[in-house]
Motif scaffolding. Structure first.
Motif, PDB file in Angstrom:
ATOM      1  N   GLU A   1       0.791  -1.139  -0.015  1.00 56.58           N
ATOM      2  CA  GLU A   1       0.147  -0.160  -0.017  1.00 56.58           C
ATOM      3  C   GLU A   1       0.678   1.157   0.068  1.00 56.58           C
ATOM      4  OE1 GLU A   1      -3.454   0.666   2.281  1.00 56.58           O
ATOM      5  OE2 GLU A   1      -3.626  -1.261   2.859  1.00 56.58           O
ATOM      6  N   PHE A   2       0.739   1.893  -0.975  1.00 58.84           N
ATOM      7  CA  PHE A   2       1.508   3.170  -1.196  1.00 58.84           C
ATOM      8  C   PHE A   2       0.923   4.475  -1.010  1.00 58.84           C
ATOM      9  CE2 PHE A   2       3.342  -0.220  -3.957  1.00 58.84           C
ATOM     10  CZ  PHE A   2       4.561  -0.447  -3.130  1.00 58.84           C
ATOM     11  N   LYS A   3       1.929   5.295  -0.647  1.00 60.94           N
ATOM     12  CA  LYS A   3       1.345   6.874  -0.618  1.00 60.94           C
ATOM     13  C   LYS A   3       1.074   7.394  -1.891  1.00 60.94           C
ATOM     14  CE  LYS A   3       3.682   8.568   3.376  1.00 60.94           C
ATOM     15  NZ  LYS A   3       5.020   9.063   4.025  1.00 60.94           N
ATOM     16  N   ASP A   4       0.329   8.322  -2.067  1.00 66.66           N
ATOM     17  CA  ASP A   4       0.079   9.098  -3.553  1.00 66.66           C
ATOM     18  C   ASP A   4       0.084   8.497  -4.777  1.00 66.66           C
ATOM     19  OD1 ASP A   4       0.609  11.469  -1.894  1.00 66.66           O
ATOM     20  OD2 ASP A   4       2.700  11.481  -2.111  1.00 66.66           O
TER      21      ASP A   4
ATOM     22  N   TYR B   1      10.467   1.854   4.676  1.00 63.82           N
ATOM     23  CA  TYR B   1       9.640   3.111   4.485  1.00 63.82           C
ATOM     24  C   TYR B   1       9.477   3.139   2.919  1.00 63.82           C
ATOM     25  CZ  TYR B   1      10.312   4.744   9.159  1.00 63.82           C
ATOM     26  OH  TYR B   1      10.352   4.974  10.439  1.00 63.82           O
ATOM     27  N   ASN B   2      10.243   2.609   2.198  1.00 62.68           N
ATOM     28  CA  ASN B   2       9.961   2.670   0.603  1.00 62.68           C
ATOM     29  C   ASN B   2      10.665   1.752  -0.251  1.00 62.68           C
ATOM     30  OD1 ASN B   2      12.529   3.925   0.577  1.00 62.68           O
ATOM     31  ND2 ASN B   2      11.730   6.109   0.265  1.00 62.68           N
TER      32      ASN B   2
ATOM     33  N   TYR C   1       8.693   4.284  -4.267  1.00 62.10           N
ATOM     34  CA  TYR C   1       7.466   4.173  -3.943  1.00 62.10           C
ATOM     35  C   TYR C   1       7.210   3.877  -2.116  1.00 62.10           C
ATOM     36  CZ  TYR C   1       6.765   3.105  -8.737  1.00 62.10           C
ATOM     37  OH  TYR C   1       6.736   3.129 -10.059  1.00 62.10           O
ATOM     38  N   ASP C   2       6.513   5.061  -1.736  1.00 66.42           N
ATOM     39  CA  ASP C   2       6.494   5.106  -0.395  1.00 66.42           C
ATOM     40  C   ASP C   2       5.513   4.252   0.312  1.00 66.42           C
ATOM     41  OD1 ASP C   2       8.629   6.858  -0.939  1.00 66.42           O
ATOM     42  OD2 ASP C   2       7.625   8.515  -0.096  1.00 66.42           O
ATOM     43  N   TYR C   3       5.611   3.719   1.135  1.00 68.06           N
ATOM     44  CA  TYR C   3       4.549   2.941   1.704  1.00 68.06           C
ATOM     45  C   TYR C   3       3.824   4.021   2.610  1.00 68.06           C
ATOM     46  CZ  TYR C   3       6.837  -1.088   0.413  1.00 68.06           C
ATOM     47  OH  TYR C   3       7.430  -2.191  -0.548  1.00 68.06           O
ATOM     48  N   LYS C   4       2.419   3.559   2.619  1.00 67.34           N
ATOM     49  CA  LYS C   4       1.627   4.557   3.617  1.00 67.34           C
ATOM     50  C   LYS C   4       1.961   4.170   4.891  1.00 67.34           C
ATOM     51  CE  LYS C   4      -2.893   5.039   1.635  1.00 67.34           C
ATOM     52  NZ  LYS C   4      -4.137   4.305   1.113  1.00 67.34           N
ATOM     53  N   GLU C   5       2.313   3.113   5.459  1.00 75.03           N
ATOM     54  CA  GLU C   5       2.734   3.057   6.758  1.00 75.03           C
ATOM     55  C   GLU C   5       3.968   1.991   6.554  1.00 75.03           C
ATOM     56  OE1 GLU C   5       1.562   3.821   9.276  1.00 75.03           O
ATOM     57  OE2 GLU C   5      -0.239   4.779   8.557  1.00 75.03           O
TER      58      GLU C   5
END
Ligand code: HEC
Length: 417
Positions: free
Chosen positions: A82-85, A309-310, A349-353
């Motif tokens: 699950e990624f941010k943005d 984190y990513n 790709y940055d994870y949401k959490e």
């Protein structure tokens, strides 16, 4: 006159029927949330999509790229991490764009369209704390892809903690992407000295083994936009360390001089946890010529408790798919899956959490390549057996995990058969 009134009625009826069709009022918010992060002045896309005129000029192309899922360029498959943005158009948004183009890209009532709030300044995260740039201008040879690495020393006499990195291409007509690497032991200087002109040739990586002491620093890969790391987490550039900008020039039709700049956003914290980019690597594959669907996978065992984190997956031109999974106490956790790899659209790709992966967990990396003639990106003619390497014709299979670890040890990951 009667016939004028009748005509007016007919026209207004037509207008009512057409009102089901979207006007720019419906299109503007879609462009703002899905396109303007890149299609704005000073950014990586070759033209802006900020105004009605911009959108109307590009209407037919917008329809094509949206329909063919070329734009927005977001590669990870939904449901695997699950990624941010996340930047994917919904079916409804896609339909709105297509119907608008089919209707002739109507403006509608301009008073109803709100101005986009997309920042149009040079740096999208605001003024950087420090700007470093290429020492001298570079002009790539015309008409071919050129991958060039430029070395910039840490401008401070101390270590720097960096929370975000952004890149400002000097010449947007020819810069396609920039990835930042970190050199902690001077290997890049030797490569720089060995070649004439500013910088040195490199492809994919910084020109020396990215699995040893070098680390990723972040970057400005065209698939994603730069973001700040969470509070209290930063990447450290050691005293005497060097930043390497790998610039992909794409001087098709024209060339010109470029001086690309890098903006560094420093952490104000004194007690940051250090983010390290740990490569999970498969460098033992052999891809036979002619095989359109060659898969190779390996599993490593993490010796540390990791907080991820990513993630930055990486392959070259033959790459088609890349997948990373972790097995945490019998449970499978997907870290990322890209089923339509494109070297042109790489990204962090940055994870949401942040993803917690305790010591002893297995991490599986699998890659699929197309080494057939049917692969339009295949650089080899005639076809060849392909192995790991830094060159344009070589391949890679690696995922950099941006992690915080709970120990100072930096052992290599152990490979399980
Ligand atoms: C992550 C950055 C990014 C985002 C987001 C993005 N684009 Fe692009 N776009 C680019 C770049 C870079 C190019 C230049 C072409 C290339 O490098 O392949 C481009 C090219 C295009 C083109 C010309 C392509 C061609 O084949 O002629 C169109 C049209 C376009 N984008 C529309 C859009 C639309 C519409 C959206 C939103 C729905 C969008 N883009 C979102 C970066 C982006």
């Amino acid at each position: 006159m009667l016939w004028v009134r009748i005509l007016a009625t007919v026209l207004s009826l037509t207008a009512i029927q057409l009102s089901a069709q979207p006007t720019y009022k419906e299109v503007a918010p879609i462009l703002e949330s899905h396109c303007q992060s890149c299609h704005r002045p000073n950014d990586i896309a070759p033209f802006a999509l900020l105004s009605y005129d911009d959108a109307a000029t590009w209407a037919e192309d917008i329809k094509r790229v949206v329909n063919e899922k070329i734009m927005p360029p977001w590669k990870p498959v939904a449901g695997y991490g699950e990624f941010k943005d996340v930047n994917v158009l919904s079916d409804a948004e896609k339909q709105t764009l297509m119907s608008w183009v089919d209707a002739g890209a109507p403006l509608g009532d301009p008073a109803e369209t709100t101005e986009p709030s997309t920042p149009t300044g040079e740096w999208r995260l605001g003024e950087p704390d420090m700007v470093v740039k290429m020492a001298e201008a570079y002009m790539p040879p015309r008409g071919q892809d050129d991958y060039r690495c430029f070395v910039v020393s840490n401008p401070f006499d101390r270590a720097m903690n960096v929370r975000a990195v952004d890149v400002l291409p000097g010449n947007r007509q020819i810069v396609h992407h920039v990835i930042m690497f970190l050199d902690t032991n001077g290997q890049s200087l030797k490569l720089d000295e060995a070649e004439d002109g500013p910088g040195y040739t490199c492809f994919g990586g910084p020109g020396f083994p990215i699995t040893s002491l070098s680390f990723m620093l972040g970057g400005w890969a065209p698939g994603t936009v730069p973001k700040f790391l969470p509070d209290g987490v930063s990447v450290q550039i050691p005293r005497g360390g060097r930043l390497i900008m790998q610039v992909h020039y794409f001087p098709v039709g024209r060339t010109g001089e470029d001086v690309t700049k890098v903006g560094l956003y420093l952490s104000k914290g004194t007690n940051d946890r250090q983010l390290l980019y740990i490569p999970v690597v498969n460098d033992t594959f052999t891809i036979p010529p002619g095989n359109a669907n060659y898969e190779d996978a390996l599993t490593t065992l993490t010796p540390f408790d990791l907080k991820v984190y990513n993630i930055f997956p990486h392959m070259h031109l033959l790459g088609r798919k890349i997948k990373v999974d972790a097995t945490v106490k019998q449970d499978d956790k997907s870290l990322i899956y890209i089923d339509d790899w494109d070297f042109k659209w790489q990204g962090f790709y940055d994870y949401k959490e942040p993803q917690t992966i305790p010591a002893g967990s297995r991490i599986k990396l699998s890659c699929v390549w197309d080494n057939s003639e049917g692969n339009p990106r295949n650089p080899n003619n005639p076809l060849k057996t392909i192995k790991w390497g830094e060159g344009t014709q070589d391949e890679m299979c690696v995922a950099f995990l941006g992690v915080v670890i709970d120990t100072n040890l930096r052992l290599p990951f152990r490979v399980l058969k």
